[in-house]
Enzyme design. Structure first.
Site, PDB file in Angstrom:
ATOM      1  N   ASN A  93       5.657   6.952  -6.828  1.00  0.00           N
ATOM      2  CA  ASN A  93       4.586   6.273  -6.101  1.00  0.00           C
ATOM      3  C   ASN A  93       4.937   6.338  -4.613  1.00  0.00           C
ATOM      4  O   ASN A  93       5.776   5.582  -4.137  1.00  0.00           O
ATOM      5  CB  ASN A  93       4.486   4.819  -6.581  1.00  0.00           C
ATOM      6  CG  ASN A  93       3.496   4.015  -5.755  1.00  0.00           C
ATOM      7  OD1 ASN A  93       2.701   4.572  -4.994  1.00  0.00           O
ATOM      8  ND2 ASN A  93       3.543   2.690  -5.904  1.00  0.00           N
ATOM      9  N   LYS A 139       3.132   5.551  -2.137  1.00  0.00           N
ATOM     10  CA  LYS A 139       2.471   4.509  -1.327  1.00  0.00           C
ATOM     11  C   LYS A 139       1.857   5.158  -0.079  1.00  0.00           C
ATOM     12  O   LYS A 139       1.366   6.282  -0.162  1.00  0.00           O
ATOM     13  CB  LYS A 139       3.450   3.381  -0.993  1.00  0.00           C
ATOM     14  CG  LYS A 139       4.184   2.882  -2.246  1.00  0.00           C
ATOM     15  CD  LYS A 139       4.991   1.638  -2.027  1.00  0.00           C
ATOM     16  CE  LYS A 139       5.690   1.245  -3.340  1.00  0.00           C
ATOM     17  NZ  LYS A 139       6.415   0.002  -3.261  1.00  0.00           N
ATOM     18  N   HIS A 165      -1.112  -2.539  -8.973  1.00  0.00           N
ATOM     19  CA  HIS A 165       0.204  -2.629  -8.333  1.00  0.00           C
ATOM     20  C   HIS A 165       0.292  -3.959  -7.587  1.00  0.00           C
ATOM     21  O   HIS A 165      -0.701  -4.447  -7.039  1.00  0.00           O
ATOM     22  CB  HIS A 165       0.403  -1.450  -7.368  1.00  0.00           C
ATOM     23  CG  HIS A 165       1.801  -1.355  -6.863  1.00  0.00           C
ATOM     24  ND1 HIS A 165       2.256  -2.152  -5.834  1.00  0.00           N
ATOM     25  CD2 HIS A 165       2.855  -0.598  -7.249  1.00  0.00           C
ATOM     26  CE1 HIS A 165       3.542  -1.872  -5.619  1.00  0.00           C
ATOM     27  NE2 HIS A 165       3.925  -0.931  -6.457  1.00  0.00           N
ATOM     28  N   GLU A 213       1.345  -4.710  -4.776  1.00  0.00           N
ATOM     29  CA  GLU A 213       0.879  -4.653  -3.382  1.00  0.00           C
ATOM     30  C   GLU A 213      -0.642  -4.738  -3.325  1.00  0.00           C
ATOM     31  O   GLU A 213      -1.203  -5.383  -2.434  1.00  0.00           O
ATOM     32  CB  GLU A 213       1.401  -3.367  -2.717  1.00  0.00           C
ATOM     33  CG  GLU A 213       2.890  -3.461  -2.425  1.00  0.00           C
ATOM     34  CD  GLU A 213       3.629  -2.134  -2.447  1.00  0.00           C
ATOM     35  OE1 GLU A 213       2.985  -1.065  -2.349  1.00  0.00           O
ATOM     36  OE2 GLU A 213       4.870  -2.162  -2.584  1.00  0.00           O
ATOM     37  N   GLU A 217       7.017  -4.413 -13.258  1.00  0.00           N
ATOM     38  CA  GLU A 217       7.601  -4.339 -11.915  1.00  0.00           C
ATOM     39  C   GLU A 217       7.750  -5.750 -11.354  1.00  0.00           C
ATOM     40  O   GLU A 217       6.798  -6.295 -10.777  1.00  0.00           O
ATOM     41  CB  GLU A 217       6.688  -3.533 -10.987  1.00  0.00           C
ATOM     42  CG  GLU A 217       6.496  -2.097 -11.382  1.00  0.00           C
ATOM     43  CD  GLU A 217       6.161  -1.228 -10.175  1.00  0.00           C
ATOM     44  OE1 GLU A 217       6.876  -0.259  -9.935  1.00  0.00           O
ATOM     45  OE2 GLU A 217       5.200  -1.559  -9.457  1.00  0.00           O
ATOM     46  N   GLY A 261      11.211  -2.579  -3.586  1.00  0.00           N
ATOM     47  CA  GLY A 261      11.557  -2.279  -2.198  1.00  0.00           C
ATOM     48  C   GLY A 261      12.717  -3.080  -1.650  1.00  0.00           C
ATOM     49  O   GLY A 261      12.990  -3.051  -0.457  1.00  0.00           O
TER      50      GLY A 261
HETATM   51  P1  PGA Z   1      10.524   0.683  -5.125  1.00  0.00           P
HETATM   52  O1  PGA Z   1       8.949   0.516  -5.459  1.00  0.00           O
HETATM   53  O2  PGA Z   1      11.055   1.746  -6.059  1.00  0.00           O
HETATM   54  O3  PGA Z   1      10.568   1.113  -3.690  1.00  0.00           O
HETATM   55  O4  PGA Z   1      11.165  -0.626  -5.383  1.00  0.00           O
HETATM   56  C1  PGA Z   1       8.474   0.564  -6.782  1.00  0.00           C
HETATM   57  C2  PGA Z   1       6.975   0.385  -6.779  1.00  0.00           C
HETATM   58  O5  PGA Z   1       6.454  -0.327  -5.920  1.00  0.00           O
HETATM   59  O6  PGA Z   1       6.277   0.944  -7.649  1.00  0.00           O
END
Ligand code: PGA
Length: 256
Positions: free
Chosen positions: A9, A11, A103, A105, A175, A181
């Site tokens: 992903n 983003k 997601h 976010e 998640e 992150g």
């Molecule tokens: P990350 O993000 O691997 O940077 O923790 C995972 C995601 O948001 O799908």
């Protein structure tokens, strides 16, 4: 036997150069038992990425499995006056096979609700695209001891209202928001416990033995093997570490 999925992903990151680098690095994933590997770049790069993948497969190599292309979001409507949106059928037309939905976010920043997650997932299924539905609790919910109940609620909101759902039309991604992150993934005990609960709950609505449940949240080359070895972990949704082709290649190798 569930075929693992390793999904990148990106983003709001990446560019055409990164698309090229991924297409040439992963031009042969091997046949048969290899995991499904997909990249979800920003939508504007999808058609170019699909063309790069077509070019990287030689005519003789019928057995070769290449990358698949996914989207990060889709409109909750099929068509109409929704400026700026991209529909499920449009994504399908340009070669998208998976799409991330819900997601954290998108839920937190763009206000995506469980109703929208359901509507988007069903539109994707109608277009032959598999929805990767993300669920996961925040740190305050976990600290309050309510992680299991919260995740069960998110899951129920989609599965219980989707008539005709099957294990082929959906992939789940657990998640935990506090692991995304941050560089600190959930522990193997936390992940296995939640994935096992998710599979048990999903069994009321579909063939849970065939359901793929990915883990996401600070997956990287150094922790991928131990996470992917867990009984109820069927792959990973990778954010930050998917922007580096060597790191991502090591994560894919850990799923083999
Ligand atoms: P990350 O993000 O691997 O940077 O923790 C995972 C995601 O948001 O799908």
């Amino acid at each position: 036997m569930r075929k693992p999925v390793i999904a990148a992903n990106w983003k709001l990151n990446g560019d055409l150069a990164l698309c090229r680098e991924f297409a040439s690095t992963f031009d042969d994933l091997g046949a048969g038992a290899a995991p499904e590997v997909l990249v979800c770049p920003p939508a504007v790069y999808i058609p170019a990425f699909v063309r790069l993948l077509e070019k990287s497969v030689s005519v003789e190599s019928g057995e070769v499995q290449t990358l698949k292309v996914g989207a990060q979001n889709v409109a909750r409507e099929a068509a109409g006056a929704f400026t700026g949106e991209i529909s499920a059928s449009m994504l399908a037309e340009v070669g998208v096979q998976y799409c991330i939905v819900g997601h954290s976010e998108r839920r937190a920043i763009f206000g995506e609700t469980d109703d929208e997650v359901l509507a988007k997932s069903q539109l994707l299924a109608d277009s032959g695209i598999t929805a990767i539905v993300c669920i996961g609790e925040s740190l305050s919910v976990r600290e309050a001891g309510k992680a299991e109940t919260f995740v069960a609620g998110q899951l129920n909101a989609v599965l219980s209202r989707w008539s005709g759902i099957s294990a082929e039309s959906i992939v789940l991604a657990y998640e935990p928001v506090w692991a995304i992150g941050t560089g600190v993934s959930a522990t193997t005990e936390q992940v296995q416990a939640m994935h096992s609960q998710i599979r048990q709950q999903a069994d009321k609505f579909l063939d849970a033995d065939a359901l793929r449940i990915l883990y996401g949240g600070s997956v990287k080359a150094s922790n991928a093997a131990e996470l992917l070895a867990l009984d109820d972990v069927d792959g990973a949704l990778v954010g930050g570490a998917s922007l580096n082709v060597d790191e991502f290649r090591q994560i894919v190798a850990a799923a083999n």
